[in-house]
Design an enzyme around this catalytic site. Structure first.
Site, PDB file in Angstrom:
ATOM      1  N   THR A   1      96.985 -66.193 -71.472  1.00 30.23           N
ATOM      2  CA  THR A   1      96.139 -66.941 -72.399  1.00 30.23           C
ATOM      3  C   THR A   1      96.404 -68.446 -72.317  1.00 30.23           C
ATOM      4  O   THR A   1      95.498 -69.237 -72.545  1.00 30.23           O
ATOM      5  CB  THR A   1      96.387 -66.462 -73.837  1.00 30.23           C
ATOM      6  OG1 THR A   1      97.789 -66.512 -74.123  1.00 30.23           O
ATOM      7  CG2 THR A   1      95.915 -65.032 -74.011  1.00 30.23           C
ATOM      8  N   THR A   2      97.638 -68.836 -72.007  1.00 32.60           N
ATOM      9  CA  THR A   2      97.935 -70.263 -71.861  1.00 32.60           C
ATOM     10  C   THR A   2      97.369 -70.789 -70.554  1.00 32.60           C
ATOM     11  O   THR A   2      96.744 -71.854 -70.508  1.00 32.60           O
ATOM     12  CB  THR A   2      99.453 -70.502 -71.905  1.00 32.60           C
ATOM     13  OG1 THR A   2      99.987 -69.932 -73.094  1.00 32.60           O
ATOM     14  CG2 THR A   2      99.772 -71.984 -71.879  1.00 32.60           C
TER      15      THR A   2
END
Length: 484
Positions: A50-51
């Protein structure tokens, strides 16, 4: 590095999970909201990365701004990004390795789970946590169909204790206690009645007034009320149940009658927990006492109440269920923030393990996959005769943002480290070379056992490209306030 997010109410959250950070932020810019949704999509689809997907999308937008300043049309940039994304995805598929695992050989799954936990707050105990994540996923997985049902895994956090006290319970853990101190705390071969009906006399559906004019009338009313409680307890005992679990509460009088009847009870159990309990024990949820029969009771090998610490916090552990696929991960930690972050970290590791079960192809981490894709896209740009070649070169430059961030967060010189690793990949034709974040003396990510699932990495590239393409095609923002 972790981020501390302070909400408008003063609540504090510490995390390095991209989806969590963006979700907690108060974002007003409309384009920035698209990036928040992008992170949520990556979390829903792959559960990890997700980062990285937000870092990649931001780098693509930064490179697109430079191309727009040079007079290249947004549509041509978007088309170039699409072409570059296809090249990168094909390059990932070409370098992906298949890992073989079985119920007796789980080390490949452990390696992937350890990689997912490497940057988390639980990385000090990543072997213990990775083993819990892998065992939990395998406990609810159907390897023949390559399917994993996460609904059967319950994550329960309890403040107190140490992170290494986290354990996997092959059953259900309820954050409740036995309703009366005089009831039995340990029940073997339990027969469980799962109730959604309240322990109380029926209430009239219309307005009603009752006048008590004498002590005898009061005693009659009390006797009638108590008879209701006696009939309810008798209905449970006649069914053969040895434990009653109720969605609603009951007063002290009903509690006392249950204790006198040697019938342990638990109250105020949520509907979601009741459903999971019914699945695990094979019980039928009973809405009325009149419908309670022995066939609707659930079974469990043991039900016991456990206490934690000096505060006497209690929880109920139900083990030995017929449907052994229902599992609970009991997470311990020094404070609520650590417990919440540990739950998020374990969820990421479980998602990675699930992805491996669905598709057992992996690529290597440490930025090696991004560097290889960058080299492949730059080479493909040389063969492109149209103006899209500039967008493809920018895509290749944007891919370098992830290994640069890894080197910077590891205290290394980002530009020099990236240049060395990229030169080594070209010279040795070895796509496994990445950033040696832990300074172990080798850049080969296979030797360092740093793996990432091909599913998550491919999804990362496609989602970031789609969102950037959508943003590039926006030429105006229309707001209602402009026309008032």
């Amino acid at each position: 590095m972790d981020k501390m997010i302070v909400s408008q109410d003063g609540d504090v959250c510490i995390s390095n999970d991209g989806a969590t950070i963006l979700e907690q932020m108060h974002v007003e810019n409309q384009v920035a909201k698209l990036l928040v949704e992008l992170s949520k999509s990556q979390d829903n689809e792959a559960g990890d990365g997700t980062t990285g997907v937000v870092v990649l999308a931001g780098a693509l937008l930064e490179q697109a701004e430079k191309l727009l300043d040079r007079g290249i049309h947004p549509i041509r940039i978007a088309c170039g990004y699409d072409m570059a994304c296809d090249v990168a995805v094909n390059a990932l598929a070409a370098i992906g390795d298949r890992i073989e695992f079985s119920e007796g050989h789980l080390e490949p799954l452990m390696k992937c789970a350890r990689t997912a936990l490497g940057s988390k707050i639980v990385n000090r105990f990543h072997d213990h946590m990775a083993n819990i994540a892998v065992q939990a996923v395998l406990g609810v997985a159907d390897l023949a169909r390559k399917d994993v049902n996460f609904d059967l895994i319950k994550m329960e956090g309890k403040v107190g204790g140490k992170l290494e006290d986290t354990r996997l319970v092959r059953g259900i853990v309820l954050d409740k206690d036995i309703s009366h101190s005089g009831m039995r705390k340990n029940i073997t071969d339990a027969k469980i009645a799962v109730l959604t009906c309240p322990f109380e006399p029926p209430k009239p559906k219309t307005k009603h007034s009752s006048y008590i004019r004498s002590a005898e009338a009061y005693r009659q009313l009390h006797a009638i009320e108590q008879q209701y409680f006696v009939d309810m307890v008798k209905a449970i005992k006649d069914s053969g149940a040895t434990l009653a679990i109720c969605q609603w509460g009951f007063d002290d009088e009903a509690n006392s009658l249950l204790m006198q009847a040697d019938l342990p009870a638990v109250r105020w159990v949520s509907g979601v927990e009741l459903e999971l309990l019914a699945i695990a024990t094979g019980a039928r949820i009973v809405p009325r006492f009149q419908e309670l029969t022995p066939e609707k009771l659930g079974r469990a090998g043991s039900v016991r109440e456990v206490s934690f610490g000096t505060t006497k916090d209690r929880m109920l552990i139900i083990e030995g269920c017929p449907n052994s696929k229902a599992l609970t991960v009991l997470v311990r930690g020094g404070n609520r923030m650590i417990v919440d972050e540990a739950i998020r970290s374990l969820h990421d590791a479980m998602c990675v393990t699930r992805n491996i079960i669905r598709d057992n192809r992996v690529v290597y981490g440490g930025g090696s996959a991004e560097i290889h894709c960058s080299i492949s896209v730059a080479a493909a740009a040389e063969q492109c005769p149209s103006v899209e070649q500039y967008a493809m070169r920018s895509f290749a430059d944007a891919l370098d943002a992830i290994p640069i961030a890894l080197a910077e967060n590891s205290g290394l010189s980002p530009i020099d480290t990236l240049a060395e690793v990229k030169a080594a990949q070209l010279a040795q034709n070895n796509p496994r070379l990445g950033i040696d974040c832990l300074c172990r003396g080798t850049n080969d990510m296979r030797e360092q056992n740093v793996f990432e699932t091909l599913v998550a990495k491919t999804q990362q590239l496609r989602l970031a490209t789609q969102v950037v393409r959508m943003i590039l095609k926006i030429d105006d923002v229309i707001q209602p306030s402009q026309y008032q």
